[in-house]
Motif scaffolding. Structure first.
Motif, PDB file in Angstrom:
ATOM      1  N   ILE A   1      39.196  24.120  25.200  1.00  0.00           N
ATOM      2  CA  ILE A   1      38.397  25.205  25.777  1.00  0.00           C
ATOM      3  C   ILE A   1      38.998  25.651  27.104  1.00  0.00           C
ATOM      4  CG2 ILE A   1      36.153  25.726  26.826  1.00  0.00           C
ATOM      5  CD1 ILE A   1      34.898  24.044  24.571  1.00  0.00           C
ATOM      6  N   ASN A   2      39.465  24.719  27.911  1.00  0.00           N
ATOM      7  CA  ASN A   2      40.082  25.082  29.192  1.00  0.00           C
ATOM      8  C   ASN A   2      41.337  25.922  28.992  1.00  0.00           C
ATOM      9  OD1 ASN A   2      38.134  23.756  30.695  1.00  0.00           O
ATOM     10  ND2 ASN A   2      39.326  21.867  30.860  1.00  0.00           N
ATOM     11  N   TYR A   3      42.231  25.445  28.129  1.00  0.00           N
ATOM     12  CA  TYR A   3      43.465  26.200  27.864  1.00  0.00           C
ATOM     13  C   TYR A   3      43.161  27.545  27.198  1.00  0.00           C
ATOM     14  CZ  TYR A   3      46.591  22.304  28.968  1.00  0.00           C
ATOM     15  OH  TYR A   3      47.296  21.317  29.615  1.00  0.00           O
ATOM     16  N   GLY A   4      42.260  27.535  26.247  1.00  0.00           N
ATOM     17  CA  GLY A   4      41.929  28.772  25.526  1.00  0.00           C
ATOM     18  C   GLY A   4      41.298  29.814  26.421  1.00  0.00           C
ATOM     19  N   SER A   5      40.387  29.403  27.287  1.00  0.00           N
ATOM     20  CA  SER A   5      39.739  30.376  28.174  1.00  0.00           C
ATOM     21  C   SER A   5      40.728  30.930  29.195  1.00  0.00           C
ATOM     22  CB  SER A   5      38.536  29.748  28.873  1.00  0.00           C
ATOM     23  OG  SER A   5      38.926  28.659  29.670  1.00  0.00           O
ATOM     24  N   GLU A   6      41.622  30.077  29.700  1.00  0.00           N
ATOM     25  CA  GLU A   6      42.636  30.574  30.627  1.00  0.00           C
ATOM     26  C   GLU A   6      43.581  31.560  29.939  1.00  0.00           C
ATOM     27  OE1 GLU A   6      46.116  28.177  32.144  1.00  0.00           O
ATOM     28  OE2 GLU A   6      44.884  28.258  33.956  1.00  0.00           O
ATOM     29  N   SER A   7      43.963  31.263  28.701  1.00  0.00           N
ATOM     30  CA  SER A   7      44.835  32.175  27.950  1.00  0.00           C
ATOM     31  C   SER A   7      44.148  33.507  27.695  1.00  0.00           C
ATOM     32  CB  SER A   7      45.247  31.537  26.626  1.00  0.00           C
ATOM     33  OG  SER A   7      45.991  30.377  26.848  1.00  0.00           O
ATOM     34  N   MET A   8      42.859  33.461  27.385  1.00  0.00           N
ATOM     35  CA  MET A   8      42.118  34.706  27.159  1.00  0.00           C
ATOM     36  C   MET A   8      42.011  35.521  28.442  1.00  0.00           C
ATOM     37  SD  MET A   8      41.439  35.108  24.037  1.00  0.00           S
ATOM     38  CE  MET A   8      40.242  36.399  24.138  1.00  0.00           C
ATOM     39  N   LEU A   9      41.769  34.871  29.567  1.00  0.00           N
ATOM     40  CA  LEU A   9      41.697  35.589  30.836  1.00  0.00           C
ATOM     41  C   LEU A   9      43.038  36.213  31.211  1.00  0.00           C
ATOM     42  CD1 LEU A   9      39.445  33.192  32.944  1.00  0.00           C
ATOM     43  CD2 LEU A   9      38.853  35.459  32.079  1.00  0.00           C
ATOM     44  N   ILE A  10      44.117  35.511  30.924  1.00  0.00           N
ATOM     45  CA  ILE A  10      45.450  36.065  31.188  1.00  0.00           C
ATOM     46  C   ILE A  10      45.696  37.289  30.307  1.00  0.00           C
ATOM     47  CG2 ILE A  10      47.934  35.626  30.963  1.00  0.00           C
ATOM     48  CD1 ILE A  10      47.318  32.719  31.809  1.00  0.00           C
ATOM     49  N   ALA A  11      45.332  37.188  29.034  1.00  0.00           N
ATOM     50  CA  ALA A  11      45.509  38.327  28.120  1.00  0.00           C
ATOM     51  C   ALA A  11      44.654  39.513  28.557  1.00  0.00           C
ATOM     52  CB  ALA A  11      45.155  37.910  26.699  1.00  0.00           C
ATOM     53  N   ILE A  12      43.445  39.250  29.015  1.00  0.00           N
ATOM     54  CA  ILE A  12      42.571  40.324  29.499  1.00  0.00           C
ATOM     55  C   ILE A  12      43.146  40.944  30.774  1.00  0.00           C
ATOM     56  CG2 ILE A  12      40.294  40.771  30.511  1.00  0.00           C
ATOM     57  CD1 ILE A  12      39.203  38.719  28.449  1.00  0.00           C
ATOM     58  N   ALA A  13      43.726  40.122  31.649  1.00  0.00           N
ATOM     59  CA  ALA A  13      44.343  40.644  32.873  1.00  0.00           C
ATOM     60  C   ALA A  13      45.528  41.555  32.543  1.00  0.00           C
ATOM     61  CB  ALA A  13      44.802  39.490  33.763  1.00  0.00           C
ATOM     62  N   ILE A  14      46.338  41.149  31.570  1.00  0.00           N
ATOM     63  CA  ILE A  14      47.467  41.995  31.155  1.00  0.00           C
ATOM     64  C   ILE A  14      46.955  43.314  30.582  1.00  0.00           C
ATOM     65  CG2 ILE A  14      49.369  42.211  29.500  1.00  0.00           C
ATOM     66  CD1 ILE A  14      49.810  39.174  29.828  1.00  0.00           C
ATOM     67  N   GLY A  15      46.002  43.216  29.681  1.00  0.00           N
ATOM     68  CA  GLY A  15      45.454  44.425  29.070  1.00  0.00           C
ATOM     69  C   GLY A  15      44.761  45.327  30.075  1.00  0.00           C
ATOM     70  N   GLY A  16      44.041  44.732  31.009  1.00  0.00           N
ATOM     71  CA  GLY A  16      43.349  45.528  32.020  1.00  0.00           C
ATOM     72  C   GLY A  16      44.316  46.269  32.930  1.00  0.00           C
ATOM     73  N   ALA A  17      45.364  45.593  33.367  1.00  0.00           N
ATOM     74  CA  ALA A  17      46.349  46.238  34.240  1.00  0.00           C
ATOM     75  C   ALA A  17      47.056  47.381  33.519  1.00  0.00           C
ATOM     76  CB  ALA A  17      47.370  45.209  34.725  1.00  0.00           C
ATOM     77  N   LEU A  18      47.434  47.154  32.273  1.00  0.00           N
ATOM     78  CA  LEU A  18      48.088  48.219  31.508  1.00  0.00           C
ATOM     79  C   LEU A  18      47.138  49.393  31.285  1.00  0.00           C
ATOM     80  CD1 LEU A  18      50.094  46.195  28.830  1.00  0.00           C
ATOM     81  CD2 LEU A  18      50.908  47.178  30.971  1.00  0.00           C
ATOM     82  N   THR A  19      45.883  49.106  31.013  1.00  0.00           N
ATOM     83  CA  THR A  19      44.902  50.163  30.780  1.00  0.00           C
ATOM     84  C   THR A  19      44.696  51.006  32.028  1.00  0.00           C
ATOM     85  OG1 THR A  19      43.779  48.808  29.138  1.00  0.00           O
ATOM     86  CG2 THR A  19      42.529  50.621  30.076  1.00  0.00           C
ATOM     87  N   ILE A  20      44.625  50.371  33.183  1.00  0.00           N
ATOM     88  CA  ILE A  20      44.428  51.122  34.428  1.00  0.00           C
ATOM     89  C   ILE A  20      45.598  52.057  34.688  1.00  0.00           C
ATOM     90  CG2 ILE A  20      44.318  50.882  36.944  1.00  0.00           C
ATOM     91  CD1 ILE A  20      42.659  48.330  36.448  1.00  0.00           C
ATOM     92  N   VAL A  21      46.819  51.544  34.575  1.00  0.00           N
ATOM     93  CA  VAL A  21      47.994  52.382  34.844  1.00  0.00           C
ATOM     94  C   VAL A  21      48.105  53.510  33.817  1.00  0.00           C
ATOM     95  CG1 VAL A  21      50.517  52.404  34.947  1.00  0.00           C
ATOM     96  CG2 VAL A  21      49.241  50.583  36.057  1.00  0.00           C
ATOM     97  N   LEU A  22      47.882  53.216  32.550  1.00  0.00           N
ATOM     98  CA  LEU A  22      47.984  54.249  31.522  1.00  0.00           C
ATOM     99  C   LEU A  22      46.881  55.292  31.682  1.00  0.00           C
ATOM    100  CD1 LEU A  22      48.918  52.077  28.421  1.00  0.00           C
ATOM    101  CD2 LEU A  22      50.413  53.423  29.895  1.00  0.00           C
ATOM    102  N   SER A  23      45.704  54.877  32.122  1.00  0.00           N
ATOM    103  CA  SER A  23      44.618  55.827  32.355  1.00  0.00           C
ATOM    104  C   SER A  23      44.933  56.743  33.529  1.00  0.00           C
ATOM    105  CB  SER A  23      43.307  55.091  32.632  1.00  0.00           C
ATOM    106  OG  SER A  23      42.920  54.335  31.531  1.00  0.00           O
ATOM    107  N   LEU A  24      45.494  56.167  34.585  1.00  0.00           N
ATOM    108  CA  LEU A  24      45.863  56.985  35.740  1.00  0.00           C
ATOM    109  C   LEU A  24      46.952  57.989  35.387  1.00  0.00           C
ATOM    110  CD1 LEU A  24      45.896  54.300  38.580  1.00  0.00           C
ATOM    111  CD2 LEU A  24      44.174  56.064  38.165  1.00  0.00           C
ATOM    112  N   SER A  25      47.926  57.560  34.590  1.00  0.00           N
ATOM    113  CA  SER A  25      49.009  58.479  34.225  1.00  0.00           C
ATOM    114  C   SER A  25      48.517  59.572  33.286  1.00  0.00           C
ATOM    115  CB  SER A  25      50.173  57.720  33.601  1.00  0.00           C
ATOM    116  OG  SER A  25      49.805  57.196  32.344  1.00  0.00           O
TER     117      SER A  25
END
Length: 144
Positions: free
Chosen positions: A111-135
């Motif tokens: 659960i610890n490893y899985g939740s950290e991996s999910m948060l990392i994936a969400i951080a990647i997706g969120g950052a890409l979404t913000i930049v693509l939305s701004l562009s």
């Protein structure tokens, strides 16, 4: 010196994945630069904040900005620069250790490893979404 070595290794890794994804030869160096810079920023921020999620978000944001810039300058698709650049940040180790912990029946660690991996994936997706939305907002504003 540690940052320079990691920059070089991340550059090689990113260029290798760019070749694997059939990125045009004219864009290999720029794709490698984006991934290497993103990984170096990740390491630098992770040393100060000690939060892998925050450092992944900021590094992904920078990779997306650099990819957007290179895509505009070279008139290439954005994915040519973003996909190989994000590869060093993908939480493969976390997903591996999640599966290993499940196989070893250590569910708390899974659960610890899985939740950290999910948060990392969400951080990647969120950052890409913000930049693509701004562009896309900038492109729509130019049309008006």
């Amino acid at each position: 010196m540690m940052y320079i070595n990691n920059f070089i290794y991340a550059f090689i890794c990113t260029v290798g994945f760019a070749i694997l994804f059939n990125v045009p030869k004219t864009s290999l160096i720029k794709s490698g630069f984006g991934g290497a810079l993103g990984w170096t920023v990740f390491l630098f921020i992770n040393n100060y904040f000690e939060s892998i999620v925050v450092s992944t978000f900021i590094a992904s944001f920078i990779i997306a900005l650099i990819g957007e810039f290179f895509a505009i300058v070279d008139k290439m698709p954005l994915t040519v620069y973003i996909i190989p650049g994000i590869v060093p940040l993908v939480p493969g180790f976390g997903l591996y250790y999640t599966m290993l912990s499940i196989l070893e029946k250590n569910y708390e660690l899974a659960i610890n490893y899985g939740s950290e991996s999910m948060l990392i994936a969400i951080a990647i997706g969120g950052a890409l979404t913000i930049v693509l939305s701004l562009s896309s907002y900038r492109k729509q504003k130019k049309k008006i």
